[in-house]
Scaffold this motif. Structure first.
Motif, short mmCIF file in Angstrom:
data_model
loop_
_atom_site.label_atom_id
_atom_site.label_comp_id
_atom_site.label_asym_id
_atom_site.label_seq_id
_atom_site.Cartn_x
_atom_site.Cartn_y
_atom_site.Cartn_z
N SER A 1 -50.30 -18.75 -10.29
CA SER A 1 -50.66 -18.53 -11.97
C SER A 1 -49.77 -19.10 -12.89
O SER A 1 -48.17 -19.39 -12.79
CB SER A 1 -51.08 -17.34 -11.21
OG SER A 1 -49.84 -16.77 -11.34
N LEU A 2 -50.19 -19.08 -13.87
CA LEU A 2 -49.93 -19.90 -14.97
C LEU A 2 -49.73 -18.08 -15.96
O LEU A 2 -50.95 -18.41 -15.52
CB LEU A 2 -49.97 -20.48 -15.53
CG LEU A 2 -49.69 -21.59 -17.22
CD1 LEU A 2 -47.91 -21.13 -17.53
CD2 LEU A 2 -50.30 -22.25 -17.53
N LEU A 3 -48.59 -17.42 -16.60
CA LEU A 3 -48.38 -16.42 -16.88
C LEU A 3 -48.05 -17.01 -18.41
O LEU A 3 -47.78 -17.91 -18.88
CB LEU A 3 -47.59 -15.52 -17.10
CG LEU A 3 -47.55 -14.26 -17.84
CD1 LEU A 3 -48.34 -13.74 -18.01
CD2 LEU A 3 -46.49 -13.70 -17.37
N ASP B 1 -50.20 -10.75 -28.70
CA ASP B 1 -50.13 -9.84 -28.23
C ASP B 1 -51.28 -10.08 -27.62
O ASP B 1 -51.75 -9.98 -26.85
CB ASP B 1 -51.35 -8.81 -29.41
CG ASP B 1 -50.92 -8.26 -30.65
OD1 ASP B 1 -49.14 -7.94 -29.58
OD2 ASP B 1 -50.62 -8.03 -31.62
N LEU B 2 -51.25 -11.34 -27.21
CA LEU B 2 -52.31 -12.06 -25.95
C LEU B 2 -51.65 -11.86 -24.81
O LEU B 2 -50.21 -13.13 -24.65
CB LEU B 2 -52.88 -13.08 -26.02
CG LEU B 2 -53.48 -13.99 -25.03
CD1 LEU B 2 -54.74 -12.97 -25.10
CD2 LEU B 2 -54.85 -15.02 -25.70
N THR B 3 -51.87 -11.57 -23.38
CA THR B 3 -51.12 -11.85 -21.98
C THR B 3 -52.38 -12.13 -21.43
O THR B 3 -53.47 -12.20 -20.97
CB THR B 3 -51.24 -10.74 -21.72
OG1 THR B 3 -49.73 -10.05 -22.56
CG2 THR B 3 -50.24 -11.09 -20.33
N LEU B 4 -52.25 -13.66 -20.75
CA LEU B 4 -53.38 -14.24 -19.75
C LEU B 4 -52.89 -14.70 -18.75
O LEU B 4 -51.08 -15.81 -19.05
CB LEU B 4 -53.80 -15.56 -20.69
CG LEU B 4 -54.59 -16.46 -20.21
CD1 LEU B 4 -55.88 -15.46 -20.12
CD2 LEU B 4 -55.02 -18.44 -21.27
N LYS C 1 -58.22 -16.71 -9.55
CA LYS C 1 -57.39 -15.46 -10.50
C LYS C 1 -57.31 -15.55 -11.77
O LYS C 1 -56.00 -16.02 -11.90
CB LYS C 1 -55.86 -15.34 -9.40
CG LYS C 1 -56.28 -15.42 -8.33
CD LYS C 1 -56.53 -13.79 -7.54
CE LYS C 1 -56.17 -13.19 -6.02
NZ LYS C 1 -56.38 -12.00 -5.52
N VAL C 2 -57.80 -15.15 -12.93
CA VAL C 2 -57.67 -15.20 -14.40
C VAL C 2 -58.09 -13.74 -14.69
O VAL C 2 -58.71 -12.98 -14.34
CB VAL C 2 -58.64 -15.89 -14.57
CG1 VAL C 2 -58.89 -15.90 -15.77
CG2 VAL C 2 -58.65 -16.79 -14.13
N THR C 3 -56.60 -13.25 -15.23
CA THR C 3 -56.93 -11.91 -16.01
C THR C 3 -56.09 -12.67 -17.25
O THR C 3 -55.72 -13.37 -17.85
CB THR C 3 -56.12 -11.09 -15.31
OG1 THR C 3 -54.53 -11.01 -15.16
CG2 THR C 3 -56.53 -10.56 -13.95
N ALA C 4 -56.53 -11.12 -18.61
CA ALA C 4 -56.13 -11.56 -19.84
C ALA C 4 -56.31 -10.37 -20.27
O ALA C 4 -57.55 -9.64 -19.92
CB ALA C 4 -57.11 -12.27 -20.59
N THR D 1 -56.94 -1.55 -26.03
CA THR D 1 -56.85 -2.59 -25.79
C THR D 1 -57.79 -3.38 -24.63
O THR D 1 -57.59 -3.00 -23.68
CB THR D 1 -54.88 -2.92 -24.77
OG1 THR D 1 -53.87 -2.91 -24.98
CG2 THR D 1 -54.77 -4.41 -23.86
N PRO D 2 -58.41 -4.29 -24.59
CA PRO D 2 -59.34 -4.89 -24.25
C PRO D 2 -58.48 -6.12 -23.59
O PRO D 2 -57.90 -6.75 -23.36
CB PRO D 2 -60.92 -5.71 -25.03
CG PRO D 2 -59.71 -5.77 -26.38
CD PRO D 2 -58.55 -5.17 -26.32
N TYR D 3 -59.56 -5.62 -22.00
CA TYR D 3 -59.21 -5.98 -21.58
C TYR D 3 -60.19 -7.21 -20.20
O TYR D 3 -60.74 -6.25 -20.09
CB TYR D 3 -58.13 -5.91 -19.66
CG TYR D 3 -58.28 -4.90 -19.41
CD1 TYR D 3 -59.00 -4.31 -17.98
CD2 TYR D 3 -58.61 -3.59 -20.00
CE1 TYR D 3 -59.93 -3.96 -17.51
CE2 TYR D 3 -59.29 -2.39 -19.25
CZ TYR D 3 -59.44 -2.36 -18.19
OH TYR D 3 -59.75 -1.32 -16.78
N ALA D 4 -60.12 -8.45 -19.13
CA ALA D 4 -60.96 -8.70 -18.19
C ALA D 4 -60.63 -9.45 -16.83
O ALA D 4 -58.81 -9.57 -17.29
CB ALA D 4 -61.73 -9.65 -19.10
#
Length: 577
Positions: free
Chosen positions: A290-292, A297-300, A324-327, A337-340
């Motif tokens: 995975s790549l962080l 303010d963005l975390t992907l 395996k994707v989160t944001a 803080t919206p997230y998905a």
């Protein structure tokens, strides 16, 4: 990077070649005629004065000034008092102890005992012991069979912490005793038949393992757990789990790779419907790069999981690929803080896991891994004020080969204590779940904290008529209140919604047999609370209450729970020196 390096090499070659060619060009001869010789000379220069002359048209002369002071004596009766330093009242911090022992007794002959000890071997190494025992002698109203239970576990651990790494090892044993006491009231059993049933089951487990963590290395950590599980019915299961994490920082971006492997091997004496030995064996290997990406303010986190699962017993194997994707994005600082996320994975089920979820499972269950195709969720979290935080989420989860607990048939010809429709088997189905989740946490004050959580579920199955024994909703409320320095209290209230289950019915007047049919288990509400009083730094007295409303509900079909339970005891904290 490789392409840029090739371009630089080509440019250097061309430069050398062109320089070499230019150096080989002959120089023509030329004639230079000198017309006049060069005769340099120095002209006079005007020197600037160091101190320029005055150009002011007004010139003044300083006058002498005389000062006279008229002194008048002042009578004073003031006598200063010597200053005294003010003492700051400091609250004495409670002493921290490395060891404690706790014992509690209650109705239904309930016993709760805990012991923890941490021994400092030297500056960097510690040895720990943890013992937990929880038991009851039963006594549930209206139950025909023995319903006592025991749950005892002992853990030993040894750890060390160094400047560059730390490691920990663990060894433990566990013994659990339960009874299959859930015989349906629909069964017209005689006293002789009831006395002939031996509903007791014992589970044994031995486990060991360890972990190591590196602070300044690309190899971050590794975990190993080995567990041997057995029971009084001849079941034997071995499970090995190995997980490791690698981290690389490339171009200011963090690349993480999780590598995992697990091996499961087990056997039971028989299947429920056939007197044939049930064997199973699986080997699963997976890698998750995975790549962080962090941008203001963005975390992907972008990644994928690759698995290979081998069914050794049936000589079959399959490859699996999961997202395996989160944001998440801090839209309004910490307030919103919206997230998905879109994630999946392969989960290896085991007999030990089934027992921990439902201790009334029969030792005849088939074991297989669950293929979690994907789990998509979208939500928002943050805080309304500095004391109120929230988390709301909706999701859709798709699972193939998901285990569901369903009640076994009534078949006394098996000759075992679980064969009277009083145990559960495991069936598998492809289940899709739509869910909604909400949580609100409130810090009313430094001494009072409150949390409320609620979930709603809607299930869709492929083969089974229902998602057996899965609730339609659940909710819980937790509260902790530090009343004074001495007194504290807490509460846990939870609500579990309706569940679809299988029940045993007597249809002999109709079809001359005892069969199963779908039933609906009512929702139930359970209230629990605890109070405590700190006698001093070392002694604390406590009282715990469970099912305080004395609700007669069934957590599993035909398995009534104990009524109101009250348990009191004392905790003692100490040091060896």
């Amino acid at each position: 990077m490789k392409f840029v390096s090739i371009k630089r090499s080509l440019f250097l070659c061309l430069f050398l070649v062109s320089g070499f060619a230019f150096a080989q060009d002959p120089i023509d001869s030329e004639t230079v005629t000198v017309v006049k010789p060069y005769s340099p000379s120095v002209r006079e220069a005007s020197k600037i004065k160091a101190v320029p002359g005055k150009a002011d048209s007004v010139s003044t002369t300083k006058k002498s000034v005389k000062y006279n002071i008229f002194s008048v004596p002042v009578a004073s009766t003031f006598t200063p008092v010597k200053g005294r330093a003010t003492r700051v009242e400091r609250e004495r911090a409670p002493k921290a102890y490395d060891n404690y022992a706790s014992l509690g007794l209650g109705n239904y002959t309930n016993v709760l005992a805990e012991f923890y000890s941490n021994i400092e071997v030297n500056r960097d190494q510690n040895f720990g012991v943890y013992l937990l025992h929880n038991s009851s002698q039963g006594g549930i109203d209206g139950v025909l069979l023995d319903n006592k239970f025991y749950n005892t576990s002992l853990n030993l651990n040894y750890g060390s912490k160094d400047r560059d790494y730390s490691w920990n090892t663990e060894l433990g044993v566990q013994h659990q005793l339960y009874n299959w006491y859930g015989v349906s009231e629909e069964l017209p059993l005689t006293d002789t038949e009831i006395l002939s049933i031996d509903p007791q089951q014992n589970y044994y487990s031995v486990f060991g393992g360890g972990n190591i963590e590196f602070y300044d290395s690309f190899f971050k950590r590794a975990d190993l757990e080995i567990r041997q599980t057995g029971d009084a019915s001849g079941t034997s299961e071995q499970k090995i789990d190995l997980n490791s994490t690698l981290e690389f920082n490339i171009a200011d971006e963090l690349i993480t790779t999780d590598i995992q492997a697990n091996f499961l091997n087990g056997s039971t004496d028989r299947f429920y419907a056939a007197d044939i030995e049930n064997k199973y064996s699986f080997l699963n290997v997976g890698i998750n790069p995975s790549l962080l990406i962090l941008r203001n303010d963005l975390t992907l986190n972008i990644g994928a999981a690759f698995f290979y699962s081998s069914d050794i017993e049936n000589s079959d194997g399959n490859f699996y690929l999961y997202p395996k994707v989160t944001a998440s994005y801090k839209l309004v600082e910490d307030y919103f803080t919206p997230y998905a996320g879109l994630e999946g994975g392969l989960k290896q089920n085991s007999y030990y896991d089934f027992v921990q979820q439902n201790p009334y499972v029969s030792p005849t269950s088939m074991v297989a891994p669950t293929d979690n195709l994907y789990n998509f969720y979208l939500g928002a979290k943050g805080k309304l004020t500095n004391t109120i935080s929230y988390n709301f989420r909706g999701g859709y989860n798709a699972e193939d080969v998901k285990p569901l607990f369903v009640k076994n048939n009534y078949d006394p010809t098996i000759g075992e204590g679980y064969a009277y429709g009083n145990s559960f088997g495991v069936v598998y189905d492809n289940v899709k779940t739509l869910s909604f989740y909400a949580n609100v946490s409130v810090d009313v004050s430094d001494d009072f904290r409150l949390g409320i959580t609620g979930e709603f579920f809607d299930y869709d199955t492929d083969i089974q008529d229902e998602a057996w024994n899965l609730p339609a909703y659940n909710a819980d409320l937790t509260a902790d209140y530090q009343i004074t320095d001495k007194w504290y209290a807490g509460a846990n209230l939870f609500l579990v919604g309706q569940r679809e289950a299988m029940g045993i019915v007597d249809n002999r007047p109709v079809d001359a047999g005892i069969d199963r049919e779908p039933i609906t288990l009512d929702s139930y509400f359970d209230a629990n609370a605890h109070f405590g009083y700190r006698i001093n730094d070392q002694f604390t007295a406590f009282v715990k209450g469970s099912n305080l409303l004395n609700n007669d509900y069934q957590q599993w079909s035909d398995f009534q729970v104990q009524g109101i339970q009250v348990l009191g005891g004392v905790t003692y904290k100490f040091d060896y020196n």
